[in-house]
Design an enzyme around this catalytic site. Sequence first.
Site, PDB file in Angstrom:
ATOM      1  N   ILE A  71      -2.457  11.083   3.394  1.00 27.78           N
ATOM      2  CA  ILE A  71      -2.792  11.916   2.225  1.00 27.78           C
ATOM      3  C   ILE A  71      -4.116  12.655   2.425  1.00 27.78           C
ATOM      4  O   ILE A  71      -4.319  13.724   1.858  1.00 27.78           O
ATOM      5  CB  ILE A  71      -2.788  11.074   0.923  1.00 27.78           C
ATOM      6  CG1 ILE A  71      -2.619  11.983  -0.295  1.00 27.78           C
ATOM      7  CG2 ILE A  71      -4.017  10.191   0.812  1.00 27.78           C
ATOM      8  CD1 ILE A  71      -2.235  11.249  -1.568  1.00 27.78           C
ATOM      9  N   SER A 111       0.007   1.297  -5.710  1.00 31.31           N
ATOM     10  CA  SER A 111       0.258  -0.153  -5.858  1.00 31.31           C
ATOM     11  C   SER A 111       1.148  -0.771  -4.764  1.00 31.31           C
ATOM     12  O   SER A 111       1.390  -1.975  -4.806  1.00 31.31           O
ATOM     13  CB  SER A 111       0.856  -0.517  -7.239  1.00 31.31           C
ATOM     14  OG  SER A 111      -0.116  -0.425  -8.249  1.00 31.31           O
ATOM     15  N   THR A 112       1.632   0.031  -3.820  1.00 32.11           N
ATOM     16  CA  THR A 112       2.597  -0.533  -2.854  1.00 32.11           C
ATOM     17  C   THR A 112       1.953  -1.127  -1.607  1.00 32.11           C
ATOM     18  O   THR A 112       2.653  -1.585  -0.701  1.00 32.11           O
ATOM     19  CB  THR A 112       3.634   0.521  -2.411  1.00 32.11           C
ATOM     20  OG1 THR A 112       2.956   1.547  -1.661  1.00 32.11           O
ATOM     21  CG2 THR A 112       4.355   1.137  -3.591  1.00 32.11           C
ATOM     22  N   GLY A 113       0.627  -1.114  -1.545  1.00 27.22           N
ATOM     23  CA  GLY A 113      -0.067  -1.679  -0.386  1.00 27.22           C
ATOM     24  C   GLY A 113      -0.672  -3.022  -0.736  1.00 27.22           C
ATOM     25  O   GLY A 113       0.042  -4.008  -0.963  1.00 27.22           O
ATOM     26  N   TYR A 135      -1.728  -4.049  -3.406  1.00 25.47           N
ATOM     27  CA  TYR A 135      -1.281  -4.560  -4.709  1.00 25.47           C
ATOM     28  C   TYR A 135       0.184  -5.003  -4.718  1.00 25.47           C
ATOM     29  O   TYR A 135       0.717  -5.397  -5.763  1.00 25.47           O
ATOM     30  CB  TYR A 135      -1.568  -3.546  -5.821  1.00 25.47           C
ATOM     31  CG  TYR A 135      -3.036  -3.437  -6.194  1.00 25.47           C
ATOM     32  CD1 TYR A 135      -3.993  -4.311  -5.665  1.00 25.47           C
ATOM     33  CD2 TYR A 135      -3.487  -2.466  -7.085  1.00 25.47           C
ATOM     34  CE1 TYR A 135      -5.338  -4.206  -6.002  1.00 25.47           C
ATOM     35  CE2 TYR A 135      -4.835  -2.366  -7.439  1.00 25.47           C
ATOM     36  CZ  TYR A 135      -5.754  -3.237  -6.889  1.00 25.47           C
ATOM     37  OH  TYR A 135      -7.084  -3.135  -7.244  1.00 25.47           O
ATOM     38  N   GLY A 175      -7.082   0.740   2.421  1.00 29.79           N
ATOM     39  CA  GLY A 175      -5.920   1.594   2.204  1.00 29.79           C
ATOM     40  C   GLY A 175      -6.268   3.057   1.966  1.00 29.79           C
ATOM     41  O   GLY A 175      -7.156   3.618   2.615  1.00 29.79           O
ATOM     42  N   VAL A 176      -5.562   3.666   1.032  1.00 26.71           N
ATOM     43  CA  VAL A 176      -5.775   5.082   0.700  1.00 26.71           C
ATOM     44  C   VAL A 176      -7.226   5.295   0.245  1.00 26.71           C
ATOM     45  O   VAL A 176      -7.860   6.293   0.612  1.00 26.71           O
ATOM     46  CB  VAL A 176      -4.850   5.496  -0.475  1.00 26.71           C
ATOM     47  CG1 VAL A 176      -5.120   6.925  -0.886  1.00 26.71           C
ATOM     48  CG2 VAL A 176      -3.398   5.337  -0.098  1.00 26.71           C
ATOM     49  N   ASP A 177      -7.712   4.378  -0.547  1.00 28.23           N
ATOM     50  CA  ASP A 177      -9.065   4.478  -1.106  1.00 28.23           C
ATOM     51  C   ASP A 177     -10.104   4.582   0.021  1.00 28.23           C
ATOM     52  O   ASP A 177     -10.959   5.483   0.019  1.00 28.23           O
ATOM     53  CB  ASP A 177      -9.285   3.211  -1.955  1.00 28.23           C
ATOM     54  CG  ASP A 177     -10.438   3.323  -2.920  1.00 28.23           C
ATOM     55  OD1 ASP A 177     -10.986   4.422  -3.074  1.00 28.23           O
ATOM     56  OD2 ASP A 177     -10.775   2.284  -3.535  1.00 28.23           O
TER      57      ASP A 177
HETATM   58  N1  AR6 Z   1      -2.274   8.235   3.196  1.00 27.19           N
HETATM   59  C1  AR6 Z   1      -1.163   7.962   2.465  1.00 27.19           C
HETATM   60  N2  AR6 Z   1      -0.757   6.722   2.164  1.00 27.19           N
HETATM   61  C2  AR6 Z   1      -1.509   5.700   2.636  1.00 27.19           C
HETATM   62  C3  AR6 Z   1      -2.685   5.883   3.399  1.00 27.19           C
HETATM   63  C4  AR6 Z   1      -3.057   7.225   3.680  1.00 27.19           C
HETATM   64  N3  AR6 Z   1      -4.156   7.522   4.387  1.00 27.19           N
HETATM   65  N4  AR6 Z   1      -3.204   4.658   3.701  1.00 27.19           N
HETATM   66  C5  AR6 Z   1      -2.381   3.736   3.146  1.00 27.19           C
HETATM   67  N5  AR6 Z   1      -1.342   4.358   2.521  1.00 27.19           N
HETATM   68  P1  AR6 Z   1      -3.069   0.837  -0.929  1.00 27.19           P
HETATM   69  P2  AR6 Z   1      -2.714  -0.188  -3.673  1.00 27.19           P
HETATM   70  C6  AR6 Z   1      -0.226   3.783   1.745  1.00 27.19           C
HETATM   71  O1  AR6 Z   1      -3.284  -0.539  -0.422  1.00 27.19           O
HETATM   72  O2  AR6 Z   1      -1.547  -1.015  -3.265  1.00 27.19           O
HETATM   73  C7  AR6 Z   1      -7.592  -0.577  -2.009  1.00 27.19           C
HETATM   74  O3  AR6 Z   1      -8.403  -1.492  -1.336  1.00 27.19           O
HETATM   75  C8  AR6 Z   1       0.095   2.332   1.954  1.00 27.19           C
HETATM   76  O4  AR6 Z   1       0.959   2.186   3.078  1.00 27.19           O
HETATM   77  O5  AR6 Z   1      -3.949   1.925  -0.454  1.00 27.19           O
HETATM   78  O6  AR6 Z   1      -2.622   0.615  -4.939  1.00 27.19           O
HETATM   79  C9  AR6 Z   1      -8.149  -0.175  -3.367  1.00 27.19           C
HETATM   80  O7  AR6 Z   1      -9.554  -0.148  -3.358  1.00 27.19           O
HETATM   81  C10 AR6 Z   1       0.806   1.983   0.658  1.00 27.19           C
HETATM   82  O8  AR6 Z   1       2.175   2.361   0.714  1.00 27.19           O
HETATM   83  O9  AR6 Z   1      -3.179   0.881  -2.561  1.00 27.19           O
HETATM   84  C11 AR6 Z   1      -7.624  -1.248  -4.263  1.00 27.19           C
HETATM   85  O10 AR6 Z   1      -8.441  -2.409  -4.214  1.00 27.19           O
HETATM   86  C12 AR6 Z   1       0.144   2.890  -0.374  1.00 27.19           C
HETATM   87  O11 AR6 Z   1      -0.581   3.866   0.376  1.00 27.19           O
HETATM   88  C13 AR6 Z   1      -6.273  -1.574  -3.682  1.00 27.19           C
HETATM   89  O12 AR6 Z   1      -6.350  -1.230  -2.303  1.00 27.19           O
HETATM   90  C14 AR6 Z   1      -0.808   2.179  -1.314  1.00 27.19           C
HETATM   91  O13 AR6 Z   1      -1.549   1.192  -0.636  1.00 27.19           O
HETATM   92  C15 AR6 Z   1      -5.169  -0.737  -4.288  1.00 27.19           C
HETATM   93  O14 AR6 Z   1      -3.933  -1.174  -3.778  1.00 27.19           O
END
Ligand code: AR6
Length: 168
Positions: free
Chosen positions: A10, A121-123, A125, A31-33
């Site tokens: 993203i 939420s799919t990572g 969480y 993750g994304v954050d």
């Molecule tokens: N681009 C697109 N999708 C991504 C990327 C990227 N660069 N990196 C990971 N994903 P997550 P959550 C996907 O864990 O579950 C953080 O530590 C990943 O494969 O990023 O909402 C925050 O600070 C998954 O399918 O977010 C919170 O503490 C999706 O993005 C917590 O994680 C979401 O995964 C939030 O958890």
Amino acid sequence: MKITLVRGDITEQHADAIVNAANSSLLGGGGVDGAIHRKGGPDILAECRALRASSYGRGLPTGQAVATTAGRLNARWVIHTVGPVHSRDEDRSELLASCHREALRVADELGARTVAFPAISTGVYRWPVEDAARIAVETVRATKTSVEEVRFVLFDDPAYEAFAEHAR
Ligand code: AR6
């Protein structure tokens, strides 16, 4: 409004707004954050800290959304939202739907026309991606908005397939 799907990172997207799957602290994470803060640079964190010092002293509640600059990303804004942690004992679907509705509401306030969403939420969480995809697509479809394109940016094949199933 059209829904489009992209497989990728993203932080590589060009859009008016990029949605961040943040946590309540707004101060970063994995993750994304983590990727958004790394690539977007320190201006994003500076605005997040300012939000914590003003309107969100106790953090951003789950299901809500707030915007900051997008720093060095190819976007004007990052819209931070906090997804629910998945639970087997409690149905938190409404909170996941709320993330999508609220992000679009903030996008409308900003005048954003193209908005890129990750699979919230799919990572970390742990929300099962098939179910998260259904909730995300149904909610976006049901939301009245001036956003012209909602682009789901999926990081891996299972996520892409899950969203494709519902967006077709
Ligand atoms: N681009 C697109 N999708 C991504 C990327 C990227 N660069 N990196 C990971 N994903 P997550 P959550 C996907 O864990 O579950 C953080 O530590 C990943 O494969 O990023 O909402 C925050 O600070 C998954 O399918 O977010 C919170 O503490 C999706 O993005 C917590 O994680 C979401 O995964 C939030 O958890």
